[in-house]
Motif scaffolding. Sequence first.
Motif, PDB file in Angstrom:
ATOM      1  N   ARG A 109       0.849  -1.305   0.056  1.00 10.90           N
ATOM      2  CA  ARG A 109      -0.065   0.002   0.038  1.00 10.90           C
ATOM      3  C   ARG A 109       0.864   1.424   0.126  1.00 10.90           C
ATOM      4  O   ARG A 109       0.693   2.190  -0.702  1.00 10.90           O
ATOM      5  CB  ARG A 109      -0.968  -0.032   1.178  1.00 10.90           C
ATOM      6  CG  ARG A 109      -1.871  -0.884   1.180  1.00 10.90           C
ATOM      7  CD  ARG A 109      -2.615  -1.691   2.245  1.00 10.90           C
ATOM      8  NE  ARG A 109      -3.580  -0.406   2.756  1.00 10.90           N
ATOM      9  CZ  ARG A 109      -3.745   0.059   4.201  1.00 10.90           C
ATOM     10  NH1 ARG A 109      -3.323  -0.860   4.967  1.00 10.90           N
ATOM     11  NH2 ARG A 109      -4.313   0.966   4.453  1.00 10.90           N
ATOM     12  N   ILE A 110       2.067   1.384   0.597  1.00  9.77           N
ATOM     13  CA  ILE A 110       2.857   2.365   0.684  1.00  9.77           C
ATOM     14  C   ILE A 110       3.703   2.375  -0.690  1.00  9.77           C
ATOM     15  O   ILE A 110       3.440   3.578  -1.343  1.00  9.77           O
ATOM     16  CB  ILE A 110       4.230   2.294   1.760  1.00  9.77           C
ATOM     17  CG1 ILE A 110       3.546   2.282   3.150  1.00  9.77           C
ATOM     18  CG2 ILE A 110       5.120   3.166   1.499  1.00  9.77           C
ATOM     19  CD1 ILE A 110       4.403   1.814   4.262  1.00  9.77           C
ATOM     20  N   GLN A 111       3.808   1.451  -1.208  1.00 12.05           N
ATOM     21  CA  GLN A 111       4.232   1.562  -2.528  1.00 12.05           C
ATOM     22  C   GLN A 111       3.561   1.929  -3.550  1.00 12.05           C
ATOM     23  O   GLN A 111       3.908   2.798  -4.585  1.00 12.05           O
ATOM     24  CB  GLN A 111       4.934   0.011  -2.999  1.00 12.05           C
ATOM     25  CG  GLN A 111       5.490  -0.146  -4.609  1.00 12.05           C
ATOM     26  CD  GLN A 111       7.010   0.059  -4.389  1.00 12.05           C
ATOM     27  OE1 GLN A 111       7.405   1.042  -3.669  1.00 12.05           O
ATOM     28  NE2 GLN A 111       7.824  -0.565  -5.012  1.00 12.05           N
ATOM     29  N   GLU A 112       2.197   1.732  -3.442  1.00 11.21           N
ATOM     30  CA  GLU A 112       0.969   2.159  -4.333  1.00 11.21           C
ATOM     31  C   GLU A 112       0.959   3.801  -4.082  1.00 11.21           C
ATOM     32  O   GLU A 112       0.854   4.519  -5.147  1.00 11.21           O
ATOM     33  CB  GLU A 112       0.054   1.446  -4.197  1.00 11.21           C
ATOM     34  CG  GLU A 112       0.050   0.168  -4.866  1.00 11.21           C
ATOM     35  CD  GLU A 112      -1.285  -0.796  -4.376  1.00 11.21           C
ATOM     36  OE1 GLU A 112      -1.234  -2.058  -4.692  1.00 11.21           O
ATOM     37  OE2 GLU A 112      -2.186  -0.198  -3.489  1.00 11.21           O
ATOM     38  N   GLN A 113       1.027   4.040  -2.798  1.00 17.82           N
ATOM     39  CA  GLN A 113       0.572   5.542  -2.774  1.00 17.82           C
ATOM     40  C   GLN A 113       1.707   6.544  -2.760  1.00 17.82           C
ATOM     41  O   GLN A 113       1.647   7.701  -2.890  1.00 17.82           O
ATOM     42  CB  GLN A 113      -0.088   5.489  -1.327  1.00 17.82           C
ATOM     43  CG  GLN A 113      -1.053   4.726  -1.112  1.00 17.82           C
ATOM     44  CD  GLN A 113      -2.532   5.813  -1.063  1.00 17.82           C
ATOM     45  OE1 GLN A 113      -2.325   7.078  -0.933  1.00 17.82           O
ATOM     46  NE2 GLN A 113      -3.474   5.164  -0.976  1.00 17.82           N
ATOM     47  N   ASP A 157       5.455   8.087  -3.758  1.00 22.49           N
ATOM     48  CA  ASP A 157       6.315   8.265  -4.835  1.00 22.49           C
ATOM     49  C   ASP A 157       7.921   8.322  -4.524  1.00 22.49           C
ATOM     50  O   ASP A 157       8.004   9.254  -3.733  1.00 22.49           O
ATOM     51  CB  ASP A 157       6.427   9.200  -5.971  1.00 22.49           C
ATOM     52  CG  ASP A 157       7.247   9.713  -7.033  1.00 22.49           C
ATOM     53  OD1 ASP A 157       7.896   8.506  -7.215  1.00 22.49           O
ATOM     54  OD2 ASP A 157       7.257  10.688  -7.326  1.00 22.49           O
ATOM     55  N   PHE A 158       8.734   7.545  -4.448  1.00 13.56           N
ATOM     56  CA  PHE A 158      10.142   7.598  -3.746  1.00 13.56           C
ATOM     57  C   PHE A 158      11.080   8.143  -5.050  1.00 13.56           C
ATOM     58  O   PHE A 158      12.114   8.427  -4.426  1.00 13.56           O
ATOM     59  CB  PHE A 158      10.548   6.165  -3.327  1.00 13.56           C
ATOM     60  CG  PHE A 158       9.824   5.892  -2.255  1.00 13.56           C
ATOM     61  CD1 PHE A 158      10.257   6.183  -1.059  1.00 13.56           C
ATOM     62  CD2 PHE A 158       8.790   4.946  -2.332  1.00 13.56           C
ATOM     63  CE1 PHE A 158       9.429   5.582   0.281  1.00 13.56           C
ATOM     64  CE2 PHE A 158       7.930   4.405  -1.177  1.00 13.56           C
ATOM     65  CZ  PHE A 158       8.659   4.822   0.187  1.00 13.56           C
ATOM     66  N   PRO A 168      19.367   6.243  -4.836  1.00 15.19           N
ATOM     67  CA  PRO A 168      18.710   6.890  -3.871  1.00 15.19           C
ATOM     68  C   PRO A 168      17.300   6.429  -3.199  1.00 15.19           C
ATOM     69  O   PRO A 168      17.004   6.281  -2.091  1.00 15.19           O
ATOM     70  CB  PRO A 168      18.694   8.306  -4.413  1.00 15.19           C
ATOM     71  CG  PRO A 168      19.789   8.553  -5.202  1.00 15.19           C
ATOM     72  CD  PRO A 168      19.819   7.244  -5.971  1.00 15.19           C
ATOM     73  N   PRO A 169      16.286   6.051  -4.320  1.00 16.22           N
ATOM     74  CA  PRO A 169      15.067   5.677  -3.708  1.00 16.22           C
ATOM     75  C   PRO A 169      15.192   4.487  -2.896  1.00 16.22           C
ATOM     76  O   PRO A 169      14.515   4.259  -1.865  1.00 16.22           O
ATOM     77  CB  PRO A 169      14.143   5.541  -4.983  1.00 16.22           C
ATOM     78  CG  PRO A 169      14.730   6.112  -6.021  1.00 16.22           C
ATOM     79  CD  PRO A 169      16.167   6.100  -5.807  1.00 16.22           C
ATOM     80  N   VAL A 170      16.116   3.674  -3.270  1.00 13.76           N
ATOM     81  CA  VAL A 170      16.474   2.172  -2.495  1.00 13.76           C
ATOM     82  C   VAL A 170      16.888   2.836  -1.085  1.00 13.76           C
ATOM     83  O   VAL A 170      16.415   2.238   0.115  1.00 13.76           O
ATOM     84  CB  VAL A 170      17.461   1.046  -3.153  1.00 13.76           C
ATOM     85  CG1 VAL A 170      17.627   0.221  -2.179  1.00 13.76           C
ATOM     86  CG2 VAL A 170      16.912   0.642  -4.627  1.00 13.76           C
ATOM     87  N   ILE A 171      17.651   3.683  -0.807  1.00 16.83           N
ATOM     88  CA  ILE A 171      18.351   4.094   0.425  1.00 16.83           C
ATOM     89  C   ILE A 171      16.998   4.665   1.097  1.00 16.83           C
ATOM     90  O   ILE A 171      16.941   4.377   2.493  1.00 16.83           O
ATOM     91  CB  ILE A 171      19.319   5.229   0.167  1.00 16.83           C
ATOM     92  CG1 ILE A 171      20.764   4.429  -0.442  1.00 16.83           C
ATOM     93  CG2 ILE A 171      20.003   5.706   1.433  1.00 16.83           C
ATOM     94  CD1 ILE A 171      21.820   5.236  -0.842  1.00 16.83           C
ATOM     95  N   ASN A 213       2.304  10.391   9.162  1.00 17.77           N
ATOM     96  CA  ASN A 213       1.413  10.848   8.325  1.00 17.77           C
ATOM     97  C   ASN A 213       0.951   9.807   7.051  1.00 17.77           C
ATOM     98  O   ASN A 213       0.028   9.953   6.684  1.00 17.77           O
ATOM     99  CB  ASN A 213       2.237  12.067   7.627  1.00 17.77           C
ATOM    100  CG  ASN A 213       2.131  13.180   8.457  1.00 17.77           C
ATOM    101  OD1 ASN A 213       1.319  13.304   9.314  1.00 17.77           O
ATOM    102  ND2 ASN A 213       2.815  14.271   8.051  1.00 17.77           N
ATOM    103  N   ILE A 214       1.993   9.020   6.757  1.00 18.54           N
ATOM    104  CA  ILE A 214       1.685   7.820   5.654  1.00 18.54           C
ATOM    105  C   ILE A 214       0.635   6.964   6.514  1.00 18.54           C
ATOM    106  O   ILE A 214      -0.286   6.814   5.680  1.00 18.54           O
ATOM    107  CB  ILE A 214       2.833   7.090   5.317  1.00 18.54           C
ATOM    108  CG1 ILE A 214       3.793   7.896   4.539  1.00 18.54           C
ATOM    109  CG2 ILE A 214       2.753   5.877   4.604  1.00 18.54           C
ATOM    110  CD1 ILE A 214       5.136   7.342   4.101  1.00 18.54           C
TER     111      ILE A 214
END
Length: 494
Positions: free
Chosen positions: A30-34, A36-37, A58-61, A434-435
């Motif tokens: 659900r986090i992945q869907e909502q 944007d990293f 950087p998104p992985v970090i 907040n997430i």
Amino acid sequence: MGQQTGIQPKIFYHHMNLEQRVPRTHLLRRIQEQIDFNFIYAEVRDTYGGNGNVSIPPPVILKMMLLLVLYNVRSERELMETIPLCLDWLWFLGYDIDSEVPDHSVLSKARARWGVEAFQKFFERIVWQCVEAGLVDGSKIFVDSSLVDADASNNSVIDTRSLKGQLQDSYKKLEARLEEKSESTDSPRRYVKENSRYISSTDPDAAIVNRGKSKLSYQVHRAVDGRSEVITATETTSGDVNEAHEMIPLLESHHLNTGIRADTVVADSKYGTIENFLACHDQGVEAHMPDLREVLLKGAQKRKIFGEERFEYDRESDTYRCPAGQRLKPKSLHIHRQSRDYAAPKKICAACDLRQQCTKNKSGRTIKRHLRQEELDRMREASRSAKAKRDIRMRQHLMERSYARGTRYGYDRARWRGLWRVQIQEYLISTVQNIEVLLRYGSYLKRSPSVMMEQIKGAIAGDIRSFLDFKELMNSKIGQMVLFSFIYPRRSFI
Ligand code: SF4
């Protein structure tokens, strides 16, 4: 009954699909869907050079740091050891079952490289996403602060003025750290440490705070919106900073982050200072907070001397009438305090029968009047209204909930040393909280009734977007119940 014998680990696994292993309702999916990293690429691009080894994306970090806080993993080393064991974590990071997990030091290096700004941006983006989802009302904010234990022992504190302390090895280490700090560009903008005599040699940014027990601490200041309890602004300072000074910066950050100017700020008596009341007056903001002066007046009553309310001000003659009927005239002006002293002649006070109840001062009683006393009185009067009292009661539960939820993610203990690192920690924890709100109320079925009520009002007023939202809302049972509550306000449907 089956027997388990001769367990032999497989060398190859077929039909092993991480995508299928992670359920549709899994928190990380659900986090992945909502969220944007990928925004982080643009934020940190300038901090990477053109030569040398290729870095971890950087998104992985950023996702690893999110996992660290979300699952409150004790250390980065433990996080890296756990990643290969958890299929959902591997999937979330975009890794495969046999992907090589990087060394734990990549996280500390990335923090030093990116600085606080990247994490602040992440926090601000999530706040904005909450605003767009209709989870932030923005007109009223609740403000409070809480102490965070520093990652340093009380034994590391040294007295910088004592010669004995200066001869210790730890003092030399402290000097080296302070020098490093002054050269660093990471030092935050508005940070003033108030107690500079006792300093920890391991974490010079932390301050000794005594609230029952002396501890090295930082302080976290938050502004929370009342609608869905989204944290709209946050600041981290050393533990000994006066929280009252942080109220107006929080109000400004709330405006910047949400695009909505708050018209009411709710806080406790520690924030009820003259400066805060007047700053709220100048910005056209209602200040719902107990007056700090009243707390001090209670102290004066305990000392059994007349409180200031016993002295009557006469605007025409610009004098006060004291309980003995004497006039207190303007005496001296204090420009830096923006106040004027009023006093009766020394001889009159000396001969007064009420003197024992009025003052302990040999020169007689003095009353201080602010140069903007009338504006101040108006703000103080408004802070005593029934509406303000309701808000103040609500603030206590709301803010305690916000910090209590933060303990799940380890907000009450600093993971790292140095103010800028604790700031990063607070941004990550507030973002996770907040997430949590975004996932709880982000879908219509679970949206908070107050948001739905706003959409119904918007649809009735003819707002197209609210109308579309309203149509979708009516497909859900809870949406229909909210509509009935709106039509029949005296009956409870929810
Ligand atoms: S001590 Fe002075 S100010 Fe106080 S009641 Fe007596 S005359 Fe008035």
